[in-house]
Design a protein around this motif. Structure first.
Motif, PDB file in Angstrom:
ATOM      1  N   LEU A   7       0.826  -1.206   0.000  1.00 28.56           N
ATOM      2  CA  LEU A   7       0.000   0.000   0.000  1.00 28.56           C
ATOM      3  C   LEU A   7       0.861   1.257   0.000  1.00 28.56           C
ATOM      4  CD1 LEU A   7      -2.765   1.347   0.192  1.00 28.56           C
ATOM      5  CD2 LEU A   7      -2.634   1.084   2.681  1.00 28.56           C
ATOM      6  N   LEU A   8       1.893   1.288   0.832  1.00 30.15           N
ATOM      7  CA  LEU A   8       2.769   2.457   0.910  1.00 30.15           C
ATOM      8  C   LEU A   8       3.505   2.680  -0.407  1.00 30.15           C
ATOM      9  CD1 LEU A   8       4.245   1.986   4.507  1.00 30.15           C
ATOM     10  CD2 LEU A   8       2.448   3.574   3.777  1.00 30.15           C
ATOM     11  N   VAL A   9       3.986   1.604  -1.008  1.00 24.86           N
ATOM     12  CA  VAL A   9       4.660   1.731  -2.301  1.00 24.86           C
ATOM     13  C   VAL A   9       3.670   2.193  -3.368  1.00 24.86           C
ATOM     14  CG1 VAL A   9       5.828   0.463  -4.148  1.00 24.86           C
ATOM     15  CG2 VAL A   9       6.465   0.062  -1.768  1.00 24.86           C
ATOM     16  N   GLY A  10       2.445   1.656  -3.330  1.00 21.74           N
ATOM     17  CA  GLY A  10       1.430   2.079  -4.285  1.00 21.74           C
ATOM     18  C   GLY A  10       1.124   3.565  -4.163  1.00 21.74           C
ATOM     19  N   ILE A  11       1.029   4.058  -2.920  1.00 18.34           N
ATOM     20  CA  ILE A  11       0.795   5.489  -2.697  1.00 18.34           C
ATOM     21  C   ILE A  11       1.958   6.306  -3.255  1.00 18.34           C
ATOM     22  CG2 ILE A  11       0.656   7.270  -0.909  1.00 18.34           C
ATOM     23  CD1 ILE A  11      -0.894   5.242   0.797  1.00 18.34           C
ATOM     24  N   HIS A  12       3.174   5.866  -2.951  1.00 18.61           N
ATOM     25  CA  HIS A  12       4.355   6.607  -3.413  1.00 18.61           C
ATOM     26  C   HIS A  12       4.448   6.615  -4.939  1.00 18.61           C
ATOM     27  CE1 HIS A  12       8.365   8.229  -3.651  1.00 18.61           C
ATOM     28  NE2 HIS A  12       8.807   7.126  -4.248  1.00 18.61           N
TER      29      HIS A  12
END
Length: 458
Positions: free
Chosen positions: A76-81
């Motif tokens: 999720l964090l990588v997707g947001i970034h």
């Protein structure tokens, strides 16, 4: 806070040039690299934890559960970034390839520790690998929605990715077993796993660098930024996205119960410890053969129809194998080959339809959500995989499993039914959820045409 309807959608007044077959094939080889890592986790890591490191099944299951939950958060964090970043998705592959290969090798290092310290160390290495895998895999998966907007080409890409992924599964199953056979301890020792990890890590890292530098360029990146909360609302209201991911979560739990049971099943139910890796290799080989068949059938039935066909075949295979009641190697191998065909069908549909949910959401809300959607999707899938692994560890603990020992009749029965009951229940649940998915045959083409019409009107 930005409204979901505020930004203009990406420009589609002109159809993007379709990438060549060669460039598509090069992009698809990234799944060979990723699956060298992922299939090793699926096939061998639980067994490595219990029978090589001598962690209890419950502890090993908890490590995998925590790792999967963290993996989902990292996705999720990588997707947001990646969604917010101005960098091309290909950059993530090139930058993360070498660290990911090293993180994979560290998974199979056997530290000279025991007790709680061993568990914490193993968990730390596991979390590190999962974060590095997310950094590479989420942008790689999201690239499918950018390099082409054609649903047919996306299905072709998914099929090629499946072929390379199943080829990697075959390499992992055969390679790990053969490397372990010439190292002290075999599959019950630690040196064979580490040697295989070094080889796979090197090959995977080098290939990801090549894919990152040579994949097709993306199109449609001109949309203005939206807030993450607004994008999350778009995903939550995207019925195609939600139902597809819930259905795949059920299948992921089934696949975990099946593939991670194989080594235990052959070692303690069949009584042939060498048969487990051979069965995994046969599953990988069969998977590669079934991909073209499923692709051809999907053209006739549509991807959603292909899902139902897979669910019916999988449930029937479980019923037939359970009814046969045999514990011989040949029957088990035949069952696993059929089940691999079923899983290939599910996976082909999922990866072909997931990029199409991007346009479905854009059509409904006026906002195109790409990498974040793939990150949320991975979060859902990883949580399901971790839950299934934890359930397996708990069930094995409850039925009295002891690594390397002669198992009781109750334990043997438990191992057998984990491999049968969980997949059957999950296949049925996935079919019920998929029935509510709106992306029926031809629906995506109409959506893309309508988006292009809207863009011209603006």
């Amino acid at each position: 806070m930005n409204s979901p309807q505020a930004p203009a959608p990406a420009d589609r007044t002109a159809s993007p040039a379709k990438p060549s077959l060669g460039r598509i094939a090069l992009f698809a080889t990234g799944d060979f690299a990723c699956n060298l890592y992922w299939q090793s986790l699926s096939f061998f890591l639980l067994f490595f934890y219990t029978d090589a490191l001598r962690l209890s099944p419950a502890v090993a299951g908890i490590v995998l559960l925590i790792g999967s939950v963290w993996d989902g958060i990292a996705d999720l964090l990588v997707g947001i970034h990646a969604e917010r970043s101005r960098r091309d998705y290909r950059w993530f592959l090139s930058a993360g390839a070498m660290p990911l290969g090293l993180g994979f090798v560290l998974l199979y290092v056997a530290p000279p520790l025991d007790g709680a310290v061993l568990m914490v160390t193993v968990l730390a290495m596991h979390l590190l690998f999962r974060a590095l895998y997310a950094f590479v895999n989420i942008p790689y998966s999201a690239m499918t929605a950018r390099i082409t907007g054609d649903s047919g080409q996306r299905a072709l890409i998914s099929g090629l990715r499946m072929l390379f992924g199943t080829a990697a599964a075959l390499v992992v199953a055969l390679g790990t077993e053969r490397i372990a056979a010439i190292r002290p301890g075999g599959l019950g020792g630690t040196e064979g796993y580490l040697t295989a990890a070094l080889l796979f890590g090197l090959v995977g890292a080098a290939l990801l660098v090549v894919v990152g530098r040579g994949s097709p360029a993306a199109y449609g990146q001109g949309q203005a930024r939206v807030s993450i909360l607004a994008a999350m609302r778009v995903l939550a209201r995207n019925r195609a996205f939600v139902t597809l991911n819930l259905a795949m979560a059920a299948v992921g739990m089934a696949a975990t119960a099946l593939t991670r049971s194989v080594l235990y099943y052959f070692s303690y139910v069949v009584g042939d410890s060498a048969g487990g890796p051979a069965a995994l290799a046969m599953m990988g080989f069969a998977g590669a053969l079934f991909v073209p068949m499923w692709m051809a059938l999907g053209v006739r039935t549509g991807m959603r129809g292909l899902w139902f066909a897979s669910a019916v075949l999988g449930t029937a295979a479980v019923g037939a194998f359970a009814g046969a009641g045999g514990s011989d190697a040949w029957t088990a191998q035949l069952f696993l080959v059929v089940m691999q065909a079923v899983l290939v069908g599910f996976n082909l549909v999922f990866w072909a339809m997931l990029p199409d949910t991007v346009e479905y959401g854009e059509h409904r809300a006026g906002v195109r959500v790409e990498a974040l959607g793939f990150g949320v999707s991975a979060l859902v899938q990883k949580f399901a995989l971790g839950l299934a692994a934890a359930l397996m560890g708990l069930i094995y603990q409850l039925v009295g499993y002891h690594p390397g020992a002669v198992q009781t009749a109750e334990t043997v029965t438990g191992i057998r039914w984990v491999m049968l009951a969980m997949p059957a229940l999950c296949f049925g649940a996935s079919a019920v959820v998929m029935w509510a998915n709106p992306l029926r045959r031809g629906a995506h083409a109409k959506i893309v045409a309508d988006l292009a019409s809207r863009a011209k009107e603006k």
